[in-house]
Design a protein around this motif. Structure first.
Motif, PDB file in Angstrom:
ATOM      1  N   TYR A  11      23.035  -1.681 -49.521  1.00  0.00           N
ATOM      2  CA  TYR A  11      24.465  -1.973 -49.459  1.00  0.00           C
ATOM      3  C   TYR A  11      24.135  -3.467 -48.599  1.00  0.00           C
ATOM      4  O   TYR A  11      23.297  -3.469 -47.751  1.00  0.00           O
ATOM      5  N   ASP A  13      25.422  -4.040 -45.666  1.00  0.00           N
ATOM      6  CA  ASP A  13      25.118  -3.823 -44.069  1.00  0.00           C
ATOM      7  C   ASP A  13      23.855  -3.246 -44.179  1.00  0.00           C
ATOM      8  O   ASP A  13      23.538  -2.890 -42.928  1.00  0.00           O
ATOM      9  N   THR A  15      22.152  -0.439 -45.522  1.00  0.00           N
ATOM     10  CA  THR A  15      22.111   0.982 -45.588  1.00  0.00           C
ATOM     11  C   THR A  15      21.403   0.814 -47.129  1.00  0.00           C
ATOM     12  O   THR A  15      21.575   0.414 -48.196  1.00  0.00           O
ATOM     13  N   ALA A  17      20.878   3.075 -49.860  1.00  0.00           N
ATOM     14  CA  ALA A  17      21.504   4.335 -50.329  1.00  0.00           C
ATOM     15  C   ALA A  17      20.696   5.099 -51.392  1.00  0.00           C
ATOM     16  O   ALA A  17      20.918   6.325 -51.877  1.00  0.00           O
ATOM     17  N   LEU A  36      23.364  16.688 -50.723  1.00  0.00           N
ATOM     18  CA  LEU A  36      24.408  16.520 -49.196  1.00  0.00           C
ATOM     19  C   LEU A  36      25.102  15.334 -49.400  1.00  0.00           C
ATOM     20  O   LEU A  36      24.982  14.027 -50.047  1.00  0.00           O
ATOM     21  N   SER A  37      26.107  15.272 -48.648  1.00  0.00           N
ATOM     22  CA  SER A  37      26.988  14.182 -48.410  1.00  0.00           C
ATOM     23  C   SER A  37      26.309  13.211 -47.969  1.00  0.00           C
ATOM     24  O   SER A  37      25.419  13.209 -47.086  1.00  0.00           O
ATOM     25  N   GLY A  38      26.289  11.922 -48.514  1.00  0.00           N
ATOM     26  CA  GLY A  38      25.267  10.838 -48.066  1.00  0.00           C
ATOM     27  C   GLY A  38      24.013  10.724 -48.586  1.00  0.00           C
ATOM     28  O   GLY A  38      23.419   9.693 -48.367  1.00  0.00           O
ATOM     29  N   SER A  39      23.797  11.692 -49.811  1.00  0.00           N
ATOM     30  CA  SER A  39      22.450  11.620 -50.074  1.00  0.00           C
ATOM     31  C   SER A  39      22.370  10.581 -51.263  1.00  0.00           C
ATOM     32  O   SER A  39      21.243  10.570 -51.944  1.00  0.00           O
ATOM     33  N   GLY A  40      23.527   9.875 -51.738  1.00  0.00           N
ATOM     34  CA  GLY A  40      23.291   8.876 -52.926  1.00  0.00           C
ATOM     35  C   GLY A  40      23.975   9.099 -54.222  1.00  0.00           C
ATOM     36  O   GLY A  40      23.836   8.272 -54.826  1.00  0.00           O
ATOM     37  N   LYS A  41      24.637  10.390 -54.251  1.00  0.00           N
ATOM     38  CA  LYS A  41      25.232  10.708 -55.409  1.00  0.00           C
ATOM     39  C   LYS A  41      25.957   9.658 -56.240  1.00  0.00           C
ATOM     40  O   LYS A  41      26.159   9.407 -57.351  1.00  0.00           O
ATOM     41  N   SER A  42      27.148   9.583 -55.237  1.00  0.00           N
ATOM     42  CA  SER A  42      28.173   8.636 -55.629  1.00  0.00           C
ATOM     43  C   SER A  42      27.687   7.307 -56.089  1.00  0.00           C
ATOM     44  O   SER A  42      28.185   6.619 -56.985  1.00  0.00           O
ATOM     45  N   THR A  43      26.590   6.763 -55.203  1.00  0.00           N
ATOM     46  CA  THR A  43      25.962   5.383 -55.407  1.00  0.00           C
ATOM     47  C   THR A  43      25.351   5.353 -56.623  1.00  0.00           C
ATOM     48  O   THR A  43      25.449   4.362 -57.609  1.00  0.00           O
TER      49      THR A  43
HETATM   50  P1  ADP Z   1      26.996  10.798 -51.504  1.00  0.00           P
HETATM   51  O1  ADP Z   1      27.795  10.542 -52.839  1.00  0.00           O
HETATM   52  O2  ADP Z   1      26.004  11.604 -51.885  1.00  0.00           O
HETATM   53  O3  ADP Z   1      27.980  11.450 -50.533  1.00  0.00           O
HETATM   54  P2  ADP Z   1      26.871   7.970 -51.311  1.00  0.00           P
HETATM   55  O4  ADP Z   1      26.368   7.479 -52.235  1.00  0.00           O
HETATM   56  O5  ADP Z   1      28.394   7.897 -51.051  1.00  0.00           O
HETATM   57  O6  ADP Z   1      26.493   9.525 -51.226  1.00  0.00           O
HETATM   58  O7  ADP Z   1      26.296   7.477 -49.906  1.00  0.00           O
HETATM   59  C1  ADP Z   1      24.863   7.062 -49.891  1.00  0.00           C
HETATM   60  C2  ADP Z   1      24.695   6.350 -48.494  1.00  0.00           C
HETATM   61  O8  ADP Z   1      25.297   5.086 -48.408  1.00  0.00           O
HETATM   62  C3  ADP Z   1      25.606   6.951 -47.300  1.00  0.00           C
HETATM   63  O9  ADP Z   1      24.554   6.665 -46.400  1.00  0.00           O
HETATM   64  C4  ADP Z   1      26.664   6.075 -47.147  1.00  0.00           C
HETATM   65  O10 ADP Z   1      27.406   6.225 -45.798  1.00  0.00           O
HETATM   66  C5  ADP Z   1      26.287   4.659 -47.656  1.00  0.00           C
HETATM   67  N1  ADP Z   1      27.251   3.844 -48.336  1.00  0.00           N
HETATM   68  C6  ADP Z   1      27.895   4.309 -49.237  1.00  0.00           C
HETATM   69  N2  ADP Z   1      29.002   3.283 -49.657  1.00  0.00           N
HETATM   70  C7  ADP Z   1      28.546   2.315 -48.906  1.00  0.00           C
HETATM   71  C8  ADP Z   1      28.941   1.023 -48.717  1.00  0.00           C
HETATM   72  N3  ADP Z   1      30.111   0.614 -49.451  1.00  0.00           N
HETATM   73  N4  ADP Z   1      28.505   0.176 -47.664  1.00  0.00           N
HETATM   74  C9  ADP Z   1      27.559   0.687 -46.923  1.00  0.00           C
HETATM   75  N5  ADP Z   1      27.067   1.988 -47.073  1.00  0.00           N
HETATM   76  C10 ADP Z   1      27.500   2.755 -47.944  1.00  0.00           C
END
Ligand code: ADP
Ligand code: ADP
Length: 237
Positions: A11, A13, A15, A17, A36-43
Motif C-alpha cells: 500500500y 503507506d 504496508t 499486505a 486472522l484479521s490483517g493477514s491479507g484476505k481482503s487485499t
Molecule cells: P484481512 O482482510 O485479512 O483482514 P487486509 O487485506 O484487510 O487483511 O489487510 C492486510 C494488511 O494491509 C493489514 O495490515 C491492513 O492494515 C493493511 N491495509 C489494508 N488496506 C490498507 C490500505 N488501504 N492502506 C494501507 N494498509 C492497508
C-alpha cells in the motif's frame, strides 16, 4: 482456472499486505481463504477483481492476465466476477429489487431509475434470482430495512445478476450470527455445486472452514502458509 502468481501488494503507506502469493484455483472449486484479521484476505480478493491494483505479480484467469487489463477489457472481465462483501455494500436507501438489478449494470455505484434501463428479460431474470434467494416478499422494501442475513442475500442476488463465472466473497458472514452464517455459506455451496460457479470465500473462523469448501488457502501476514484440504487445515496452526 485462476492462477495467482507471485502476487505482492504494497500500500502507499508502505504496508506490505501480500508477499509473493502464488496458488491455483481450478474451475468449479469452492476455495476458502482463511487467516486472522490483517493477514491479507481482503487485499487478495480486491486484487483479483482489481478493486485495487497489485504491486507485482500476475492473476491469470482463463489465460488472461487480469492484473494488466484496463478500460473496456477490464470491465468485460469483471462482469464475469461477482463480489460479495462483509458489509453487504448495498445502496441502503434504494429498494431491494433496485439493488439486485444494479448487478446487471456492473460496478456502477449509483442506482439509476429502474425504468427504461432494463429489458423485460432482465426484469424477469431479477425476479427469478430474488425468488431463488428467498427474498421475494422483501423486494420492494428499502435495503436497510432488511436483517443482516437478508441483506447478504440481496448482495448474492446482485452478484448473480452479472451471470458470473467466479464469485469472490470477502468475509461474507463476519457480521452475521452463526445460524445465518451457515445459511449464507450453504447458499454459496449450492451455487458452487449446482450452478458450477467457482467460489473464493474468505473466513476467519476455523470451525466454519472445516464445514465448507473444497479446499483451503491459509494466509498469515500476507504469505501463503497452507494450501490443501479442509480436513488437514488444523495443521496450519
Ligand atoms: P484481512 O482482510 O485479512 O483482514 P487486509 O487485506 O484487510 O487483511 O489487510 C492486510 C494488511 O494491509 C493489514 O495490515 C491492513 O492494515 C493493511 N491495509 C489494508 N488496506 C490498507 C490500505 N488501504 N492502506 C494501507 N494498509 C492497508
Ligand atoms: P476488514 O475488516 O474488511 O479487513 P478494515 O476495517 O481492516 O476492513 O478496513 C476497512 C477499510 O480501511 C478498507 O478499505 C481497508 O483497505 C482500509 N484500511 C485498512 N487498514 C488500513 C491502513 N493501515 N491504512 C489505510 N487504510 C486501511
Amino acid at each position: 482456472m485462476l492462477q495467482i502468481k507471485n502476487l505482492t501488494k504494497v500500500y502507499p503507506d508502505g504496508t506490505v499486505a501480500l508477499k509473493n502469493v502464488s496458488f491455483e484455483v481450478p474451475d468449479g472449486e469452492f476455495l476458502i481463504v482463511i487467516g486472522l484479521s490483517g493477514s491479507g484476505k481482503s487485499t487478495l480478493l480486491r486484487c483479483i477483481n482489481r478493486l485495487i491494483n497489485p504491486t507485482e505479480g500476475e492473476i491469470i484467469w482463463n489465460g488472461i492476465d487480469l492484473s494488466k487489463l484496463e478500460g473496456e477489457d477490464l470491465r468485460k472481465a469483471r462482469r464475469k466476477i461477482g463480489m460479495i462483501f462483509q458489509n453487504f455494500n448495498l445502496v441502503k436507501r434504494s429498494s431491494v429489487f433496485s439493488n439486485v438489478m444494479s448487478g446487471r449494470l456492473g460496478y456502477s455505484r449509483t442506482i439509476p431509475s429502474m425504468f427504461g434501463q432494463f429489458s423485460k428479460d432482465d426484469i424477469e431474470m431479477g425476479r427469478k434470482v430474488v425468488e431463488r434467494l428467498g427474498i421475494t416478499s422483501q423486494m420492494h422494501k428499502r435495503a436497510d430495512e432488511l436483517s443482516g442475513g437478508q441483506q447478504q442475500r440481496v448482495g448474492i442476488a446482485r452478484a448473480l445478476m452479472q451471470e458470473p463465472e467466479l464469485i469472490l466473497a470477502d468475509e461474507p458472514v463476519a457480521s452475521l450470527d452463526p445460524v445465518l452464517a451457515h445459511s449464507i455459506l450453504k447458499t454459496l455451496e449450492t451455487l458452487n455445486q449446482e450452478d458450477g460457479l467457482t467460489v473464493i470465500c474468505s473466513l476467519h473462523y476455523l470451525d466454519l472452514v472445516q464445514r465448507y469448501g473444497t479446499s483451503v488457502v491459509g494466509l498469515r501476514e500476507g504469505e501463503v502458509v497452507y494450501r490443501g484440504s479442509r480436513e488437514d487445515v488444523r495443521k496450519m496452526t
